[in-house]
Design a protein around this motif. Structure first.
Motif, PDB file in Angstrom:
ATOM      1  N   HIS A 102      11.959   6.124 -16.839  1.00  0.00           N
ATOM      2  CA  HIS A 102      12.651   5.950 -15.553  1.00  0.00           C
ATOM      3  C   HIS A 102      11.678   5.387 -14.524  1.00  0.00           C
ATOM      4  CE1 HIS A 102      15.574   6.527 -12.469  1.00  0.00           C
ATOM      5  NE2 HIS A 102      14.913   7.505 -11.862  1.00  0.00           N
ATOM      6  N   ARG A 103      12.128   4.422 -13.728  1.00  0.00           N
ATOM      7  CA  ARG A 103      11.236   3.764 -12.774  1.00  0.00           C
ATOM      8  C   ARG A 103      11.903   3.623 -11.406  1.00  0.00           C
ATOM      9  NH1 ARG A 103       9.272  -1.608 -15.338  1.00  0.00           N
ATOM     10  NH2 ARG A 103       8.793  -1.786 -13.159  1.00  0.00           N
ATOM     11  N   PRO A 104      12.026   4.719 -10.642  1.00  0.00           N
ATOM     12  CA  PRO A 104      12.614   4.607  -9.302  1.00  0.00           C
ATOM     13  C   PRO A 104      11.683   3.819  -8.380  1.00  0.00           C
ATOM     14  CG  PRO A 104      11.670   6.775  -9.608  1.00  0.00           C
ATOM     15  CD  PRO A 104      11.590   6.076 -10.937  1.00  0.00           C
ATOM     16  N   SER A 105      12.214   3.397  -7.245  1.00  0.00           N
ATOM     17  CA  SER A 105      11.344   2.715  -6.282  1.00  0.00           C
ATOM     18  C   SER A 105      10.264   3.690  -5.840  1.00  0.00           C
ATOM     19  CB  SER A 105      12.141   2.202  -5.090  1.00  0.00           C
ATOM     20  OG  SER A 105      12.578   3.272  -4.290  1.00  0.00           O
ATOM     21  N   ARG A 106       9.133   3.151  -5.404  1.00  0.00           N
ATOM     22  CA  ARG A 106       8.025   4.031  -5.055  1.00  0.00           C
ATOM     23  C   ARG A 106       7.134   3.364  -4.035  1.00  0.00           C
ATOM     24  NH1 ARG A 106       3.979   5.647  -9.712  1.00  0.00           N
ATOM     25  NH2 ARG A 106       3.130   3.647  -9.128  1.00  0.00           N
ATOM     26  N   ALA A 107       6.552   4.177  -3.182  1.00  0.00           N
ATOM     27  CA  ALA A 107       5.556   3.707  -2.224  1.00  0.00           C
ATOM     28  C   ALA A 107       4.383   4.666  -2.269  1.00  0.00           C
ATOM     29  CB  ALA A 107       6.141   3.666  -0.816  1.00  0.00           C
ATOM     30  N   VAL A 108       3.209   4.149  -1.987  1.00  0.00           N
ATOM     31  CA  VAL A 108       2.016   4.993  -1.875  1.00  0.00           C
ATOM     32  C   VAL A 108       1.396   4.713  -0.511  1.00  0.00           C
ATOM     33  CG1 VAL A 108       0.524   3.297  -3.002  1.00  0.00           C
ATOM     34  CG2 VAL A 108      -0.172   5.695  -2.892  1.00  0.00           C
ATOM     35  N   ALA A 109       0.949   5.778   0.108  1.00  0.00           N
ATOM     36  CA  ALA A 109       0.278   5.638   1.395  1.00  0.00           C
ATOM     37  C   ALA A 109      -1.034   6.405   1.339  1.00  0.00           C
ATOM     38  CB  ALA A 109       1.159   6.194   2.508  1.00  0.00           C
ATOM     39  N   GLY A 110      -2.089   5.713   1.688  1.00  0.00           N
ATOM     40  CA  GLY A 110      -3.376   6.371   1.819  1.00  0.00           C
ATOM     41  C   GLY A 110      -3.438   7.007   3.205  1.00  0.00           C
ATOM     42  N   VAL A 111      -3.746   8.280   3.251  1.00  0.00           N
ATOM     43  CA  VAL A 111      -3.789   9.000   4.525  1.00  0.00           C
ATOM     44  C   VAL A 111      -5.152   9.654   4.692  1.00  0.00           C
ATOM     45  CG1 VAL A 111      -1.300   9.396   4.575  1.00  0.00           C
ATOM     46  CG2 VAL A 111      -2.774  11.089   3.510  1.00  0.00           C
ATOM     47  N   SER A 112      -5.530   9.895   5.920  1.00  0.00           N
ATOM     48  CA  SER A 112      -6.850  10.474   6.142  1.00  0.00           C
ATOM     49  C   SER A 112      -6.883  11.975   5.864  1.00  0.00           C
ATOM     50  CB  SER A 112      -7.308  10.211   7.583  1.00  0.00           C
ATOM     51  OG  SER A 112      -6.438  10.845   8.498  1.00  0.00           O
ATOM     52  N   ARG A 113      -5.715  12.634   5.972  1.00  0.00           N
ATOM     53  CA  ARG A 113      -5.717  14.078   5.770  1.00  0.00           C
ATOM     54  C   ARG A 113      -4.315  14.577   5.492  1.00  0.00           C
ATOM     55  NH1 ARG A 113      -8.474  18.126  10.090  1.00  0.00           N
ATOM     56  NH2 ARG A 113      -7.609  20.009   9.194  1.00  0.00           N
ATOM     57  N   LEU A 114      -4.211  15.574   4.602  1.00  0.00           N
ATOM     58  CA  LEU A 114      -2.942  16.228   4.295  1.00  0.00           C
ATOM     59  C   LEU A 114      -3.069  17.722   4.594  1.00  0.00           C
ATOM     60  CD1 LEU A 114      -2.165  14.432   0.925  1.00  0.00           C
ATOM     61  CD2 LEU A 114      -0.820  14.260   3.025  1.00  0.00           C
ATOM     62  N   HIS A 115      -1.932  18.374   4.746  1.00  0.00           N
ATOM     63  CA  HIS A 115      -1.913  19.799   5.063  1.00  0.00           C
ATOM     64  C   HIS A 115      -2.718  20.597   4.029  1.00  0.00           C
ATOM     65  CE1 HIS A 115      -0.481  23.107   7.360  1.00  0.00           C
ATOM     66  NE2 HIS A 115       0.302  23.608   6.415  1.00  0.00           N
ATOM     67  N   TYR A 116      -3.410  21.619   4.470  1.00  0.00           N
ATOM     68  CA  TYR A 116      -4.259  22.491   3.653  1.00  0.00           C
ATOM     69  C   TYR A 116      -5.457  21.757   3.048  1.00  0.00           C
ATOM     70  CZ  TYR A 116       0.005  25.336   3.677  1.00  0.00           C
ATOM     71  OH  TYR A 116       1.130  26.034   4.037  1.00  0.00           O
TER      72      TYR A 116
END
Length: 130
Positions: A102-116
């Protein structure tokens, strides 16, 4: 709440710690809130290796989909946030193994920080179950 909206939390995950539901369903579409590498007992495993964090995050996504009466093969769109883009190839390989053909649409985002201090977070949209 407007008619036709269903909010659900997974009984297999710790209840949301903020003002949101694990999933919201409307008009045949399930919206899954961002999932982090937090165990069902509520322990953020942010000191674990990236692969362990990624697998826990995908397990949490599975639990949310089940709670909403759907599954990963009905995913329409997936958004992945990573705090280090160098981890992206590893996530992509784990994700491909997890989701199969299965290959749904997808995006990736590089972020500087995530929770925890997490290394990865995944948010998704799926077709409701039939």
């Amino acid at each position: 709440m407007p008619t036709g909206i269903q909010l659900r939390d997974s009984a297999d995950l710790v209840p949301p710690r903020g003002h949101y539901a694990h999933t919201a369903t409307h008009a045949g579409v399930v919206y899954v809130s961002g999932q982090l590498p937090v165990t069902p007992e509520g322990v953020a495993i942010t000191d674990a290796p990236f692969a362990v964090q990624a697998r826990q995050t995908l397990d949490n996504l599975d639990n949310c989909l089940v709670a909403a009466g759907t599954s990963r093969d009905r995913l329409l769109a997936v958004t992945v946030y990573v705090s280090n883009m160098a981890d992206w190839p590893e996530f992509d390989a784990l994700y491909a193994e997890w989701i199969g053909a299965h290959r749904p649409s997808r995006a990736v985002a590089g972020v500087s920080r995530l929770h925890y201090g997490a290394a990865v977070e995944v948010q998704a949209v799926a077709a409701a179950g039939t």
